[in-house]
Design a protein around this motif. Structure first.
Motif, PDB file in Angstrom:
ATOM      1  N   SER A  87      79.918  52.145 -33.904  1.00 33.24           N
ATOM      2  CA  SER A  87      79.466  50.683 -34.255  1.00 33.24           C
ATOM      3  C   SER A  87      78.353  50.940 -35.188  1.00 33.24           C
ATOM      4  N   HIS A  88      77.445  51.925 -35.505  1.00 31.02           N
ATOM      5  CA  HIS A  88      76.361  52.278 -36.362  1.00 31.02           C
ATOM      6  C   HIS A  88      76.343  53.322 -36.770  1.00 31.02           C
ATOM      7  N   LEU A  89      76.044  53.485 -38.099  1.00 33.60           N
ATOM      8  CA  LEU A  89      75.683  54.815 -38.731  1.00 33.60           C
ATOM      9  C   LEU A  89      74.370  54.831 -39.419  1.00 33.60           C
ATOM     10  N   ASP A  90      73.558  55.765 -38.947  1.00 36.82           N
ATOM     11  CA  ASP A  90      72.146  56.102 -39.468  1.00 36.82           C
ATOM     12  C   ASP A  90      72.155  57.328 -40.207  1.00 36.82           C
ATOM     13  N   ALA A  91      72.438  57.158 -41.580  1.00 40.03           N
ATOM     14  CA  ALA A  91      72.786  58.300 -42.509  1.00 40.03           C
ATOM     15  C   ALA A  91      71.403  59.175 -42.674  1.00 40.03           C
ATOM     16  N   ASN A  92      70.472  58.513 -42.555  1.00 36.81           N
ATOM     17  CA  ASN A  92      68.789  59.265 -42.386  1.00 36.81           C
ATOM     18  C   ASN A  92      68.548  60.107 -41.397  1.00 36.81           C
ATOM     19  N   ARG A  93      68.973  59.785 -40.116  1.00 35.25           N
ATOM     20  CA  ARG A  93      68.840  60.534 -38.891  1.00 35.25           C
ATOM     21  C   ARG A  93      70.307  61.316 -38.624  1.00 35.25           C
ATOM     22  N   ARG A  94      71.194  60.786 -39.371  1.00 38.23           N
ATOM     23  CA  ARG A  94      72.500  61.715 -39.256  1.00 38.23           C
ATOM     24  C   ARG A  94      72.965  61.707 -37.876  1.00 38.23           C
ATOM     25  N   SER A  95      73.277  60.394 -37.503  1.00 38.72           N
ATOM     26  CA  SER A  95      73.847  60.024 -36.247  1.00 38.72           C
ATOM     27  C   SER A  95      74.533  58.711 -36.344  1.00 38.72           C
ATOM     28  N   VAL A  96      75.607  58.731 -35.181  1.00 42.78           N
ATOM     29  CA  VAL A  96      76.413  57.501 -35.111  1.00 42.78           C
ATOM     30  C   VAL A  96      76.368  57.133 -33.776  1.00 42.78           C
ATOM     31  N   ALA A  97      76.130  55.779 -33.687  1.00 40.49           N
ATOM     32  CA  ALA A  97      75.914  54.964 -32.372  1.00 40.49           C
ATOM     33  C   ALA A  97      77.458  54.597 -32.068  1.00 40.49           C
ATOM     34  N   LEU A  98      77.851  54.698 -30.808  1.00 41.01           N
ATOM     35  CA  LEU A  98      79.253  54.286 -30.278  1.00 41.01           C
ATOM     36  C   LEU A  98      79.033  52.972 -29.580  1.00 41.01           C
ATOM     37  N   GLU A  99      80.005  52.201 -29.418  1.00 42.83           N
ATOM     38  CA  GLU A  99      79.781  50.981 -28.665  1.00 42.83           C
ATOM     39  C   GLU A  99      79.740  51.208 -27.212  1.00 42.83           C
ATOM     40  N   ASN A 100      80.205  52.260 -26.651  1.00 47.10           N
ATOM     41  CA  ASN A 100      79.684  52.583 -25.273  1.00 47.10           C
ATOM     42  C   ASN A 100      78.332  53.046 -24.779  1.00 47.10           C
ATOM     43  N   GLY A 101      77.495  52.891 -25.852  1.00 40.29           N
ATOM     44  CA  GLY A 101      76.071  53.121 -25.712  1.00 40.29           C
ATOM     45  C   GLY A 101      75.558  54.841 -26.077  1.00 40.29           C
TER      46      GLY A 101
END
Length: 445
Positions: A87-101
């Motif tokens: 659901s969300h990409l934080d390119a600076n923190r190099r992380s991806v959030a998933l819809e399941n939390g």
């Protein structure tokens, strides 16, 4: 929010991601690798959905679609997460959030989110029997509609097989591109009466010239598909479901038991919001499938790769290019060397015709036709196909070959590809190009 970390994170459950996983494992057998797909099943091949799978579909046919057997992922230490959306990409923190939390941190990321079908925007577009074909679930729902129509649908005379007498089931296919034409052929093969509604002057208008497009229209008609060209649908009428397609030109509406729409597709770019990743209609990548952000790659339908042959970024939305760009991205992510330097290619099957294509239609200034179907007469190209074959050669404004389309010429694939790969100049050779008795190989000497 739980957070985990992997070396390689692949977002997208299709062919590009699974090919990238294979390429990574060929070079790095142990680096942590996670593949996340929104669909509930593991990566599979989409092209059969409009052809063989739809014609022969049964629950037991599904295994033939899958790219890898289920044990491959465990055997190769690939964490496969299906049925979950990034659901969300934080390119600076190099992380991806998933819809399941969950949040997944990564060292290297592949975005291979593909495309979604464009929907009709006419009255009646939201009737429950209006179908789109992008996933296995879509194909299964359509197959159920087909079975119902064959058993209980509108009666019709089967033009493709008069000896069969009266049949049941009428389908309207809206869209004259590659997928729409394939679906029309498949539905006719299943015994339905099919109307193909094409907004453009002929099928395949996106990549083929008028001569080839009219050739295909005549061929479809010879096989029982009614083709309506240059007549965009105005509305879908019915009582709680689509029962008629109104073309809005005063002609009688087209009766149907269901509608299948194939009117284009849009890149899934939601993950790019609030990121510095460069994109236009698709994600822009270099010949190594790298985005402008270090460590982030893109492959498959969602990317526009820089094609040095034509000097520009190009969206290559066909399965051979998903395989190629997935392999390039995975290889480069794992420290290997690979780049896009080929000639893009796609193919299609319609009844007993095979289409092979190479090159860039947008650069074509004029087209030459070689073989049967070169004119509306002289082997009308189609009446159930005495010699249903032709080659269309697209010439750019600078006199060089930009595209080749070949119908029923599988044995000449390498030669036809080379005409595009070398961007052969045709000045003085145009008559020879049109003459089937002159070997094309002479142009490469």
């Amino acid at each position: 929010m739980s957070v985990s970390h992997v070396k390689y994170l692949l977002i997208g459950g299709g062919l590009a991601s699974s090919t990238a996983a294979q390429a990574i494992r060929a070079l790095d057998p142990r680096g942590e690798l996670m593949l996340i797909g929104q669909e509930r099943i593991r990566p599979y091949h989409r092209p059969p959905l409009s052809k063989g799978y739809l014609r022969q579909q049964r629950t037991g046919r599904r295994p033939e679609l899958f790219v890898q057997p289920p044990e491959w992922y465990a055997d190769n230490r690939v964490q496969l997460r299906t049925g979950v959306r990034a659901s969300h990409l934080d390119a600076n923190r190099r992380s991806v959030a998933l819809e399941n939390g969950q949040e997944i941190a990564f060292d290297r990321l592949l975005i291979a989110t593909g495309m979604s079908p464009d929907h009709l925007k006419i009255p009646g577009h939201d009737w429950p029997n209006v179908h789109y074909v992008r996933s296995v679930d879509d194909a299964d729902r359509l197959h159920h509609a087909i079975e119902k129509a064959l058993g209980e649908g509108l009666r019709h005379e089967r033009a493709a097989s008069p000896a069969a007498g009266v049949g049941r089931g009428r389908a309207a296919v809206i869209g004259g591109g590659l997928l729409g034409v394939e679906l029309a052929a498949t539905l006719a093969q299943l015994g339905l009466a099919v109307d193909l509604v094409v907004s453009q002057p002929h099928p395949w208008a996106r990549f083929a010239g008028e001569n080839t497009g009219r050739f295909i229209a005549r061929y479809l008609e010879s096989r029982g598909v009614s083709v309506h060209v240059g007549r965009p649908p105005a509305r879908l009428d019915g009582d709680g479901r689509a029962q008629r397609v109104d073309l809005g030109d005063g002609s009688a509406p087209i009766p149907c038991d269901f509608v299948v729409a194939a009117v284009g597709a849009t890149v899934n770019r939601e993950l790019l919001r609030s990121t510095p990743i460069n994109s236009e209609k698709a994600i822009l990548v270099d010949p190594h499938c790298r985005t402008n952000v270090e460590g982030i790659y893109a492959a498959g339908d969602c990317c526009a790769v820089y094609d040095s042959l034509f000097g520009k970024h190009r969206v290559l939305d066909h399965w051979p290019n998903a395989v190629l760009t997935g392999h390039i991205a995975g290889t480069h992510m794992a420290g290997g060397e690979a780049r896009y330097d080929g000639v893009n290619h796609f193919d299609s099957e319609i009844f007993d015709l095979t289409l092979l294509a190479w090159g860039e239609p947008r650069l074509v200034d004029r087209r030459l036709i070689r073989g049967a179907g070169a004119t509306g007469n002289g082997g009308n190209g189609t009446a159930a196909g005495d010699r249903a074959d032709l080659i269309e050669i697209g010439i750019a404004a600078d006199g060089r070959i930009a595209q080749v389309l070949a119908i029923n010429h599988p044995g000449e694939s390498e030669l036809l590809r080379e005409l595009v790969a070398r961007r052969v100049r045709v000045e003085g050779n145009e008559e020879a190009l049109k003459d089937p008795s002159v070997p094309l190989a002479t142009l490469l000497d």
